[in-house]
Design an enzyme around this catalytic site. Structure first.
Site: not given
Length: 264
Positions: A145, A158
């Site tokens: 990501s 995250y």
């Protein structure tokens, strides 16, 4: 040139690929000639995934399996090897995000995100590596990501998990490169999916959603990515075209990580 991007004769396992980014990557692999295997957490999701693949004329094999359960994963991989064959390509796609200010997030929620987004890729990679080593070749692709590089409010768990996944990617490359196994990552930018659709809705006054405006202003491409934008990079990293690419994170983000943004 076509041959080095071909996945004919390859078996690809894409975790959590009943829908979304995982589904699009698996679809691209099928179009490049690979046999597709995927898992999801429930039979309902697996059935929906099988139906979606069938609609595109893709024969896929789906398994119900929790990616955080090491015993279950070992069993699933053994079953795939028996029924389909040795896995040539693994995409660690399954993941979750929980948006919460850090001070409001219980430790159990933080651990759950870490378990699915970081521990699971370790568990699944560990399960497929022995057979890849025996075969003398393999590709592992971790879905990282932009949060592997950046922090942002409400995504502490995250970002921690994806930062860890970036380094797990590099470590697998370092430890298994001599066995002719390449481990790389894809770092998607902001992708237009059904899950992000509410953030892109035109407002009552005709203006863009504030978050949509934010992303467009921060992205040199001046648009959200489409799931199809990940197809080429995913095929590249799974094919012989990337046989000397190892430990790399390929950010498919429209240039957002290279850009400080427009001056107000």
């Amino acid at each position: 040139m076509e041959n080095i991007f071909s996945l004919k004769g390859k078996i690809a396992l894409v975790t959590g690929a009943s829908y979304g980014i995982g589904f699009e990557i698996a679809k691209a692999y099928a179009n490049a000639g690979a046999a597709i295997v995927f898992n999801d957490i429930s039979q309902d999701l697996v059935d929906k995934g099988l139906e979606a693949y069938h609609a595109y004329g893709i024969k896929a094999n789906g398994y119900v399996c929790d990616v955080t359960d090491e015993t279950a994963i070992q069993s699933m991989v053994a079953q795939i090897e028996k029924e389909i064959g040795i896995i040539d390509i693994l995409v660690n796609n399954a993941g979750i995000i929980k948006r919460s200010p850090m001070l409001d997030m219980p430790a159990d929620e933080f651990r759950k995100v870490i378990d699915i987004d970081l521990n699971a890729p370790f568990i699944v990679s560990k399960a497929v590596l022995p057979s890849m080593m025996k075969k003398g070749h393999g590709k592992i692709i971790n879905i990282c990501s932009m949060m592997s590089e950046l922090g942002r409010e409400t995504v502490s768990a995250y970002a921690a998990a994806k930062g860890g996944l970036k380094m797990l990617t590099k470590n697998i490359a370092a430890e298994f490169g001599s066995a002719n196994i390449q481990c790389n990552g894809i770092g998607p930018g902001y992708i237009a999916t059904p899950q992000t659709a509410p953030l892109r809705e035109i407002q009552a006054d005709g203006s863009r959603h504030p978050f949509d405006q934010f992303i467009i202003a921060k992205t040199p491409a001046a648009r959200w990515g489409n799931p199809e934008d990940l197809a080429g990079p995913a095929v590249f990293l799974a094919s012989d075209a990337s046989n000397f690419v190892n430990g790399h994170i390929l950010y498919v983000d429209g240039g957002i990580l290279a850009y400080i943004g427009k001056q107000p």
